[in-house]
Motif scaffolding. Structure first.
Motif, PDB file in Angstrom:
ATOM      1  N   LEU A 123      24.761   2.783   8.404  1.00 26.24           N
ATOM      2  CA  LEU A 123      25.371   2.867   7.084  1.00 26.24           C
ATOM      3  C   LEU A 123      26.538   3.846   7.135  1.00 26.24           C
ATOM      4  CD1 LEU A 123      22.141   3.107   4.914  1.00 26.24           C
ATOM      5  CD2 LEU A 123      23.458   1.073   5.451  1.00 26.24           C
ATOM      6  N   PRO A 124      27.602   3.549   6.383  1.00 22.30           N
ATOM      7  CA  PRO A 124      28.769   4.439   6.400  1.00 22.30           C
ATOM      8  C   PRO A 124      28.567   5.683   5.547  1.00 22.30           C
ATOM      9  CG  PRO A 124      29.153   2.618   4.902  1.00 22.30           C
ATOM     10  CD  PRO A 124      27.832   2.356   5.562  1.00 22.30           C
ATOM     11  N   ILE A 125      29.272   6.747   5.937  1.00 23.96           N
ATOM     12  CA  ILE A 125      29.329   7.977   5.145  1.00 23.96           C
ATOM     13  C   ILE A 125      30.806   8.286   4.957  1.00 23.96           C
ATOM     14  CG2 ILE A 125      28.756  10.425   5.037  1.00 23.96           C
ATOM     15  CD1 ILE A 125      26.493   9.893   6.995  1.00 23.96           C
ATOM     16  N   PRO A 126      31.263   8.459   3.719  1.00 22.01           N
ATOM     17  CA  PRO A 126      32.671   8.795   3.502  1.00 22.01           C
ATOM     18  C   PRO A 126      33.044  10.122   4.167  1.00 22.01           C
ATOM     19  CG  PRO A 126      31.605   8.211   1.437  1.00 22.01           C
ATOM     20  CD  PRO A 126      30.533   8.323   2.468  1.00 22.01           C
ATOM     21  N   GLU A 127      34.279  10.216   4.626  1.00 23.73           N
ATOM     22  CA  GLU A 127      34.750  11.427   5.313  1.00 23.73           C
ATOM     23  C   GLU A 127      34.573  12.681   4.461  1.00 23.73           C
ATOM     24  OE1 GLU A 127      38.617  11.298   7.121  1.00 23.73           O
ATOM     25  OE2 GLU A 127      38.402   9.153   7.522  1.00 23.73           O
ATOM     26  N   LYS A 128      34.901  12.582   3.180  1.00 22.78           N
ATOM     27  CA  LYS A 128      34.834  13.745   2.299  1.00 22.78           C
ATOM     28  C   LYS A 128      33.402  14.178   1.974  1.00 22.78           C
ATOM     29  CE  LYS A 128      39.292  12.884   0.173  1.00 22.78           C
ATOM     30  NZ  LYS A 128      40.028  12.615  -1.051  1.00 22.78           N
ATOM     31  N   LYS A 129      32.428  13.279   2.157  1.00 22.82           N
ATOM     32  CA  LYS A 129      31.048  13.601   1.804  1.00 22.82           C
ATOM     33  C   LYS A 129      30.158  13.849   3.022  1.00 22.82           C
ATOM     34  CE  LYS A 129      30.944  11.166  -2.569  1.00 22.82           C
ATOM     35  NZ  LYS A 129      30.224  10.197  -3.400  1.00 22.82           N
ATOM     36  N   TYR A 130      30.719  13.784   4.218  1.00 22.47           N
ATOM     37  CA  TYR A 130      29.911  13.880   5.439  1.00 22.47           C
ATOM     38  C   TYR A 130      29.114  15.179   5.512  1.00 22.47           C
ATOM     39  CZ  TYR A 130      28.612  14.449  10.294  1.00 22.47           C
ATOM     40  OH  TYR A 130      27.908  14.685  11.440  1.00 22.47           O
ATOM     41  N   THR A 131      29.751  16.325   5.317  1.00 18.98           N
ATOM     42  CA  THR A 131      29.040  17.609   5.432  1.00 18.98           C
ATOM     43  C   THR A 131      27.989  17.766   4.336  1.00 18.98           C
ATOM     44  OG1 THR A 131      30.841  18.694   4.243  1.00 18.98           O
ATOM     45  CG2 THR A 131      30.889  18.828   6.640  1.00 18.98           C
ATOM     46  N   THR A 132      28.297  17.290   3.145  1.00 22.58           N
ATOM     47  CA  THR A 132      27.339  17.358   2.039  1.00 22.58           C
ATOM     48  C   THR A 132      26.118  16.487   2.321  1.00 22.58           C
ATOM     49  OG1 THR A 132      29.188  17.658   0.522  1.00 22.58           O
ATOM     50  CG2 THR A 132      27.079  17.075  -0.452  1.00 22.58           C
ATOM     51  N   VAL A 133      26.349  15.269   2.808  1.00 23.78           N
ATOM     52  CA  VAL A 133      25.250  14.353   3.120  1.00 23.78           C
ATOM     53  C   VAL A 133      24.392  14.919   4.247  1.00 23.78           C
ATOM     54  CG1 VAL A 133      24.702  12.068   4.058  1.00 23.78           C
ATOM     55  CG2 VAL A 133      26.413  12.295   2.264  1.00 23.78           C
ATOM     56  N   LYS A 134      25.036  15.455   5.262  1.00 22.67           N
ATOM     57  CA  LYS A 134      24.319  16.028   6.406  1.00 22.67           C
ATOM     58  C   LYS A 134      23.437  17.199   5.970  1.00 22.67           C
ATOM     59  CE  LYS A 134      25.297  17.948  10.965  1.00 22.67           C
ATOM     60  NZ  LYS A 134      26.349  18.309  11.906  1.00 22.67           N
ATOM     61  N   LYS A 135      23.979  18.068   5.131  1.00 24.67           N
ATOM     62  CA  LYS A 135      23.238  19.222   4.633  1.00 24.67           C
ATOM     63  C   LYS A 135      22.069  18.781   3.756  1.00 24.67           C
ATOM     64  CE  LYS A 135      23.833  23.462   1.979  1.00 24.67           C
ATOM     65  NZ  LYS A 135      24.725  24.229   1.123  1.00 24.67           N
ATOM     66  N   ARG A 136      22.329  17.839   2.859  1.00 29.83           N
ATOM     67  CA  ARG A 136      21.295  17.342   1.942  1.00 29.83           C
ATOM     68  C   ARG A 136      20.166  16.661   2.715  1.00 29.83           C
ATOM     69  NH1 ARG A 136      18.041  17.752  -1.820  1.00 29.83           N
ATOM     70  NH2 ARG A 136      17.711  16.004  -3.189  1.00 29.83           N
ATOM     71  N   LEU A 137      20.511  15.899   3.753  1.00 32.48           N
ATOM     72  CA  LEU A 137      19.498  15.234   4.568  1.00 32.48           C
ATOM     73  C   LEU A 137      18.613  16.262   5.264  1.00 32.48           C
ATOM     74  CD1 LEU A 137      18.312  12.629   5.791  1.00 32.48           C
ATOM     75  CD2 LEU A 137      20.011  12.842   7.602  1.00 32.48           C
ATOM     76  N   SER A 138      19.224  17.302   5.801  1.00 27.28           N
ATOM     77  CA  SER A 138      18.458  18.369   6.458  1.00 27.28           C
ATOM     78  C   SER A 138      17.509  19.057   5.471  1.00 27.28           C
ATOM     79  CB  SER A 138      19.401  19.404   7.066  1.00 27.28           C
ATOM     80  OG  SER A 138      20.163  18.821   8.075  1.00 27.28           O
ATOM     81  N   GLU A 139      17.994  19.297   4.259  1.00 24.76           N
ATOM     82  CA  GLU A 139      17.161  19.935   3.231  1.00 24.76           C
ATOM     83  C   GLU A 139      15.981  19.049   2.843  1.00 24.76           C
ATOM     84  OE1 GLU A 139      19.875  20.617   0.042  1.00 24.76           O
ATOM     85  OE2 GLU A 139      20.780  22.395   0.968  1.00 24.76           O
ATOM     86  N   MET A 140      16.238  17.737   2.686  1.00 28.75           N
ATOM     87  CA  MET A 140      15.176  16.823   2.276  1.00 28.75           C
ATOM     88  C   MET A 140      14.111  16.706   3.356  1.00 28.75           C
ATOM     89  SD  MET A 140      17.346  13.823   0.395  1.00 28.75           S
ATOM     90  CE  MET A 140      16.022  13.012  -0.480  1.00 28.75           C
ATOM     91  N   LEU A 141      14.519  16.660   4.601  1.00 28.53           N
ATOM     92  CA  LEU A 141      13.557  16.532   5.691  1.00 28.53           C
ATOM     93  C   LEU A 141      12.794  17.825   5.933  1.00 28.53           C
ATOM     94  CD1 LEU A 141      15.595  14.328   8.168  1.00 28.53           C
ATOM     95  CD2 LEU A 141      13.744  13.634   6.654  1.00 28.53           C
ATOM     96  N   ALA A 142      13.460  18.973   5.718  1.00 24.21           N
ATOM     97  CA  ALA A 142      12.793  20.270   5.886  1.00 24.21           C
ATOM     98  C   ALA A 142      11.768  20.512   4.784  1.00 24.21           C
ATOM     99  CB  ALA A 142      13.810  21.387   5.910  1.00 24.21           C
ATOM    100  N   LYS A 143      12.036  20.002   3.585  1.00 22.38           N
ATOM    101  CA  LYS A 143      11.148  20.187   2.440  1.00 22.38           C
ATOM    102  C   LYS A 143       9.824  19.468   2.640  1.00 22.38           C
ATOM    103  CE  LYS A 143      12.196  18.204  -1.436  1.00 22.38           C
ATOM    104  NZ  LYS A 143      12.773  17.838  -2.731  1.00 22.38           N
ATOM    105  N   GLU A 144       9.807  18.393   3.404  1.00 28.13           N
ATOM    106  CA  GLU A 144       8.591  17.599   3.600  1.00 28.13           C
ATOM    107  C   GLU A 144       7.600  18.278   4.523  1.00 28.13           C
ATOM    108  OE1 GLU A 144       9.774  13.787   4.955  1.00 28.13           O
ATOM    109  OE2 GLU A 144      10.837  13.318   3.122  1.00 28.13           O
ATOM    110  N   LYS A 145       8.069  19.183   5.392  1.00 31.49           N
ATOM    111  CA  LYS A 145       7.180  19.807   6.378  1.00 31.49           C
ATOM    112  C   LYS A 145       6.240  20.796   5.762  1.00 31.49           C
ATOM    113  CE  LYS A 145      10.225  19.158  10.239  1.00 31.49           C
ATOM    114  NZ  LYS A 145      10.974  19.762  11.286  1.00 31.49           N
TER     115      LYS A 145
END
Length: 145
Positions: A123-145
């Motif tokens: 799936l594509p990620i827009p250039e301007k949102k890449y760092t935000t998406v990456k950070k949010r994904l890390s937060e969501m996955l860390a919260k599950e542990k």
């Protein structure tokens, strides 16, 4: 000649239904299989209601007036918009693009401007949102542990 006998003791408390099956005299059968898991409810095409387990959803994709729900087994169609689904179930899906909501549990890899799922879908990620998406994904996955 045939002899039929009741294997359960007679119960004097009830004259109409002499056997009480809910008590400990008889083993109550328990159905095997998965425990009932929480489901999300979406309005499907043709006025149907969709009851889906979030764990089986890979991603949601919008196209025109419809949203396509890509699950592990098939593709379902919904008449609801992505924004409405995202607001109703906050924190369940990750908004990686204007047209996609992705299940963070199904993500295997995130590279520059692309997100790869377990089934190999990219799936594509827009250039301007890449760092935000990456950070949010890390937060969501860390919260599950």
């Amino acid at each position: 000649m045939c002899h039929v006998s009741n294997a359960l003791d007679y119960d004097d408390r009830d004259v109409i239904y002499p056997v009480h099956y809910g008590e400990d005299r008889v083993r109550v059968a328990v159905l095997s299989g998965e425990a009932r898991a929480p489901r999300i409810v979406l309005k499907g095409a043709n006025k149907a209601m969709l009851y889906l387990r979030p764990a089986y959803i890979d991603y949601l994709e919008t196209s025109g007036m419809h949203t396509y729900i890509h699950t592990q087994n098939d593709i379902r169609e919904s008449t609801e918009r992505l924004t409405a689904i995202d607001k109703r179930y906050p924190g369940l899906f990750l908004r990686c693009h204007e047209s996609y909501l992705v299940n963070p549990d199904r993500v295997t890899e995130i590279t520059r401007f692309h997100l790869t799922l377990i089934n190999g879908t990219t799936l594509p990620i827009p250039e301007k949102k890449y760092t935000t998406v990456k950070k949010r994904l890390s937060e969501m996955l860390a919260k599950e542990k």
